[in-house]
Design a protein around this motif. Structure first.
Motif, PDB file in Angstrom:
ATOM      1  N   ALA A  86       6.882   2.562   0.228  1.00 18.21           N
ATOM      2  CA  ALA A  86       6.346   2.771  -1.119  1.00 18.21           C
ATOM      3  C   ALA A  86       5.002   2.052  -1.286  1.00 18.21           C
ATOM      4  O   ALA A  86       4.065   2.598  -1.874  1.00 18.21           O
ATOM      5  CB  ALA A  86       7.340   2.284  -2.169  1.00 18.21           C
ATOM      6  N   VAL A  87       4.897   0.856  -0.765  1.00 21.80           N
ATOM      7  CA  VAL A  87       3.642   0.098  -0.833  1.00 21.80           C
ATOM      8  C   VAL A  87       2.545   0.822  -0.067  1.00 21.80           C
ATOM      9  O   VAL A  87       1.410   0.951  -0.546  1.00 21.80           O
ATOM     10  CB  VAL A  87       3.833  -1.343  -0.289  1.00 21.80           C
ATOM     11  N   ALA A  88       2.871   1.328   1.083  1.00 22.21           N
ATOM     12  CA  ALA A  88       1.896   2.071   1.885  1.00 22.21           C
ATOM     13  C   ALA A  88       1.448   3.334   1.165  1.00 22.21           C
ATOM     14  O   ALA A  88       0.267   3.692   1.204  1.00 22.21           O
ATOM     15  CB  ALA A  88       2.489   2.412   3.252  1.00 22.21           C
ATOM     16  N   ARG A  89       2.393   4.009   0.488  1.00 21.50           N
ATOM     17  CA  ARG A  89       2.057   5.221  -0.247  1.00 21.50           C
ATOM     18  C   ARG A  89       1.107   4.910  -1.402  1.00 21.50           C
ATOM     19  O   ARG A  89       0.135   5.627  -1.631  1.00 21.50           O
ATOM     20  CB  ARG A  89       3.329   5.912  -0.755  1.00 21.50           C
ATOM     21  N   VAL A  90       1.355   3.816  -2.121  1.00 20.06           N
ATOM     22  CA  VAL A  90       0.463   3.399  -3.219  1.00 20.06           C
ATOM     23  C   VAL A  90      -0.926   3.120  -2.664  1.00 20.06           C
ATOM     24  O   VAL A  90      -1.931   3.600  -3.198  1.00 20.06           O
ATOM     25  CB  VAL A  90       1.023   2.155  -3.953  1.00 20.06           C
ATOM     26  N   ALA A  91      -1.007   2.354  -1.583  1.00 17.65           N
ATOM     27  CA  ALA A  91      -2.307   2.014  -0.979  1.00 17.65           C
ATOM     28  C   ALA A  91      -3.055   3.270  -0.546  1.00 17.65           C
ATOM     29  O   ALA A  91      -4.262   3.401  -0.787  1.00 17.65           O
ATOM     30  CB  ALA A  91      -2.103   1.080   0.203  1.00 17.65           C
ATOM     31  N   ARG A  92      -2.346   4.197   0.064  1.00 20.22           N
ATOM     32  CA  ARG A  92      -2.960   5.441   0.527  1.00 20.22           C
ATOM     33  C   ARG A  92      -3.515   6.258  -0.647  1.00 20.22           C
ATOM     34  O   ARG A  92      -4.646   6.728  -0.619  1.00 20.22           O
ATOM     35  CB  ARG A  92      -1.929   6.245   1.329  1.00 20.22           C
ATOM     36  N   GLY A  99      -3.192  -6.101  -8.396  1.00 23.02           N
ATOM     37  CA  GLY A  99      -4.273  -5.985  -7.418  1.00 23.02           C
ATOM     38  C   GLY A  99      -5.080  -4.700  -7.548  1.00 23.02           C
ATOM     39  O   GLY A  99      -6.238  -4.640  -7.127  1.00 23.02           O
ATOM     40  N   LEU A 100      -4.484  -3.676  -8.142  1.00 17.46           N
ATOM     41  CA  LEU A 100      -5.195  -2.395  -8.273  1.00 17.46           C
ATOM     42  C   LEU A 100      -6.349  -2.473  -9.268  1.00 17.46           C
ATOM     43  O   LEU A 100      -7.297  -1.700  -9.170  1.00 17.46           O
ATOM     44  CB  LEU A 100      -4.237  -1.279  -8.671  1.00 17.46           C
ATOM     45  N   TYR A 101      -6.278  -3.404 -10.205  1.00 16.62           N
ATOM     46  CA  TYR A 101      -7.389  -3.546 -11.152  1.00 16.62           C
ATOM     47  C   TYR A 101      -8.674  -3.911 -10.418  1.00 16.62           C
ATOM     48  O   TYR A 101      -9.745  -3.410 -10.732  1.00 16.62           O
ATOM     49  CB  TYR A 101      -7.074  -4.602 -12.218  1.00 16.62           C
ATOM     50  N   VAL A 102      -8.565  -4.766  -9.423  1.00 13.74           N
ATOM     51  CA  VAL A 102      -9.733  -5.177  -8.636  1.00 13.74           C
ATOM     52  C   VAL A 102     -10.180  -4.043  -7.728  1.00 13.74           C
ATOM     53  O   VAL A 102     -11.358  -3.687  -7.683  1.00 13.74           O
ATOM     54  CB  VAL A 102      -9.415  -6.445  -7.807  1.00 13.74           C
ATOM     55  N   VAL A 103      -9.233  -3.430  -7.023  1.00  9.98           N
ATOM     56  CA  VAL A 103      -9.544  -2.357  -6.082  1.00  9.98           C
ATOM     57  C   VAL A 103     -10.187  -1.164  -6.794  1.00  9.98           C
ATOM     58  O   VAL A 103     -11.099  -0.532  -6.259  1.00  9.98           O
ATOM     59  CB  VAL A 103      -8.260  -1.902  -5.341  1.00  9.98           C
ATOM     60  N   MET A 104      -9.740  -0.896  -8.003  1.00  7.88           N
ATOM     61  CA  MET A 104     -10.202   0.304  -8.712  1.00  7.88           C
ATOM     62  C   MET A 104     -11.322   0.023  -9.716  1.00  7.88           C
ATOM     63  O   MET A 104     -11.748   0.927 -10.432  1.00  7.88           O
ATOM     64  CB  MET A 104      -9.017   0.957  -9.418  1.00  7.88           C
ATOM     65  N   LYS A 105     -11.805  -1.207  -9.750  1.00  8.77           N
ATOM     66  CA  LYS A 105     -12.808  -1.585 -10.744  1.00  8.77           C
ATOM     67  C   LYS A 105     -14.013  -0.641 -10.760  1.00  8.77           C
ATOM     68  O   LYS A 105     -14.486  -0.248 -11.817  1.00  8.77           O
ATOM     69  CB  LYS A 105     -13.266  -3.022 -10.491  1.00  8.77           C
ATOM     70  N   SER A 106     -14.483  -0.234  -9.600  1.00  9.70           N
ATOM     71  CA  SER A 106     -15.685   0.600  -9.518  1.00  9.70           C
ATOM     72  C   SER A 106     -15.452   2.048  -9.973  1.00  9.70           C
ATOM     73  O   SER A 106     -16.405   2.746 -10.290  1.00  9.70           O
ATOM     74  CB  SER A 106     -16.240   0.596  -8.095  1.00  9.70           C
ATOM     75  N   VAL A 155      -4.312   5.221  -3.706  1.00  6.77           N
ATOM     76  CA  VAL A 155      -5.422   4.525  -4.362  1.00  6.77           C
ATOM     77  C   VAL A 155      -6.688   4.641  -3.522  1.00  6.77           C
ATOM     78  O   VAL A 155      -7.776   4.891  -4.057  1.00  6.77           O
ATOM     79  CB  VAL A 155      -5.055   3.045  -4.633  1.00  6.77           C
ATOM     80  N   ASN A 156      -6.575   4.484  -2.212  1.00  8.11           N
ATOM     81  CA  ASN A 156      -7.740   4.623  -1.337  1.00  8.11           C
ATOM     82  C   ASN A 156      -8.365   6.005  -1.437  1.00  8.11           C
ATOM     83  O   ASN A 156      -9.588   6.142  -1.443  1.00  8.11           O
ATOM     84  CB  ASN A 156      -7.377   4.312   0.118  1.00  8.11           C
ATOM     85  N   ASN A 166     -12.863   9.075  -2.532  1.00  9.26           N
ATOM     86  CA  ASN A 166     -13.282  10.436  -2.855  1.00  9.26           C
ATOM     87  C   ASN A 166     -13.804  10.584  -4.282  1.00  9.26           C
ATOM     88  O   ASN A 166     -14.176  11.683  -4.687  1.00  9.26           O
ATOM     89  CB  ASN A 166     -12.132  11.422  -2.628  1.00  9.26           C
ATOM     90  N   GLY A 167     -13.791   9.502  -5.050  1.00  7.94           N
ATOM     91  CA  GLY A 167     -14.267   9.566  -6.419  1.00  7.94           C
ATOM     92  C   GLY A 167     -13.444  10.508  -7.280  1.00  7.94           C
ATOM     93  O   GLY A 167     -13.975  11.174  -8.164  1.00  7.94           O
ATOM     94  N   GLU A 168     -12.149  10.570  -7.022  1.00 11.18           N
ATOM     95  CA  GLU A 168     -11.277  11.475  -7.769  1.00 11.18           C
ATOM     96  C   GLU A 168     -11.073  10.981  -9.199  1.00 11.18           C
ATOM     97  O   GLU A 168     -11.281   9.803  -9.503  1.00 11.18           O
ATOM     98  CB  GLU A 168      -9.934  11.615  -7.049  1.00 11.18           C
ATOM     99  N   HIS A 169     -10.630  11.885 -10.064  1.00  4.28           N
ATOM    100  CA  HIS A 169     -10.432  11.562 -11.466  1.00  4.28           C
ATOM    101  C   HIS A 169      -8.961  11.440 -11.841  1.00  4.28           C
ATOM    102  O   HIS A 169      -8.640  11.185 -12.996  1.00  4.28           O
ATOM    103  CB  HIS A 169     -11.090  12.627 -12.355  1.00  4.28           C
ATOM    104  N   HIS A 170      -8.067  11.659 -10.872  1.00  4.01           N
ATOM    105  CA  HIS A 170      -6.626  11.626 -11.136  1.00  4.01           C
ATOM    106  C   HIS A 170      -5.955  10.644 -10.178  1.00  4.01           C
ATOM    107  O   HIS A 170      -6.152  10.721  -8.967  1.00  4.01           O
ATOM    108  CB  HIS A 170      -6.028  13.027 -10.953  1.00  4.01           C
ATOM    109  N   LEU A 171      -5.175   9.733 -10.737  1.00  3.28           N
ATOM    110  CA  LEU A 171      -4.406   8.781  -9.939  1.00  3.28           C
ATOM    111  C   LEU A 171      -2.931   9.110 -10.099  1.00  3.28           C
ATOM    112  O   LEU A 171      -2.393   9.067 -11.207  1.00  3.28           O
ATOM    113  CB  LEU A 171      -4.681   7.349 -10.412  1.00  3.28           C
ATOM    114  N   ASP A 172      -2.284   9.468  -8.999  1.00  4.26           N
ATOM    115  CA  ASP A 172      -0.869   9.824  -9.022  1.00  4.26           C
ATOM    116  C   ASP A 172      -0.065   8.778  -8.261  1.00  4.26           C
ATOM    117  O   ASP A 172      -0.077   8.747  -7.031  1.00  4.26           O
ATOM    118  CB  ASP A 172      -0.655  11.208  -8.407  1.00  4.26           C
TER     119      ASP A 172
END
Length: 168
Positions: free
Chosen positions: A4-10, A36-43, A12-13, A18-24
């Motif tokens: 599950a952790v690997a799936r989340v990381a994949r 941790g996703l707040y930092v990773v996704m800040k940009s 989010v990456n 890819n500059g996508e507009h949808h996070l699933d």
């Protein structure tokens, strides 16, 4: 759990790269939105238009979630164990659709009433007894409110003059 952790990381990456507009992040066994996703996704946070966190085990979301993803138009939180939404949900001034079905919500989330762009609210299969129909009528763009499978006190509902579809 590692899967599950690997799936989340994949996932989010993919969004970040890819500059996508949808996070699933549906069905990822999350019990909270990973800090941790707040930092990773800040940009890219300001570019995210829809987030799907359905069918996890999320008990609560922090105000930071809502103030980080302020451009959200669609939010799917179905199938979790949420009991309420933080006040910061009303910072989502672009939100058109929110799905809170199959949670543990007992009181209608009145902080949604401040979001004038809302078109669809799904609260099916919760534990809501009272609905502020008169206040919901003040949301100009509201088209549909789904309250099926809730123990609603239908005797107190004032249905005259509503301009949206109310499913009870």
């Amino acid at each position: 759990m590692a899967e599950a952790v690997a799936r989340v990381a994949r996932k989010v990456n993919e969004v970040v790269e890819n500059g996508e507009h949808h996070l699933d992040l549906s069905e990822c066994a999350l019990n909270a939105f990973p800090i941790g996703l707040y930092v990773v996704m800040k940009s890219v946070a300001q570019d995210i238009r829809s987030i799907n966190l359905a069918n996890n085990e999320i008990k609560a979301l922090t105000g930071k979630f809502f103030t980080t993803f302020i451009q959200l138009e669609e939010l799917n939180l179905a199938g979790n164990t949420l009991q309420r939404l933080p006040d910061e949900v009303n910072t989502l001034v672009q939100l058109k659709s929110i799905n809170l079905s199959k949670n543990k919500i007992q009181d209608f989330p009145e902080n949604l009433l401040d979001i004038k762009t809302l078109e669809r609210i799904n609260l099916e299969d919760n534990q809501i007894k009272d609905v502020p129909v008169d206040k919901l009528s003040c949301i100009p763009s509201l088209q549909s409110v789904n309250l099926k499978s809730n123990p609603i006190n239908k005797d107190n509902l004032k249905l005259l003059g509503i301009k949206f579809e109310l499913l009870i």
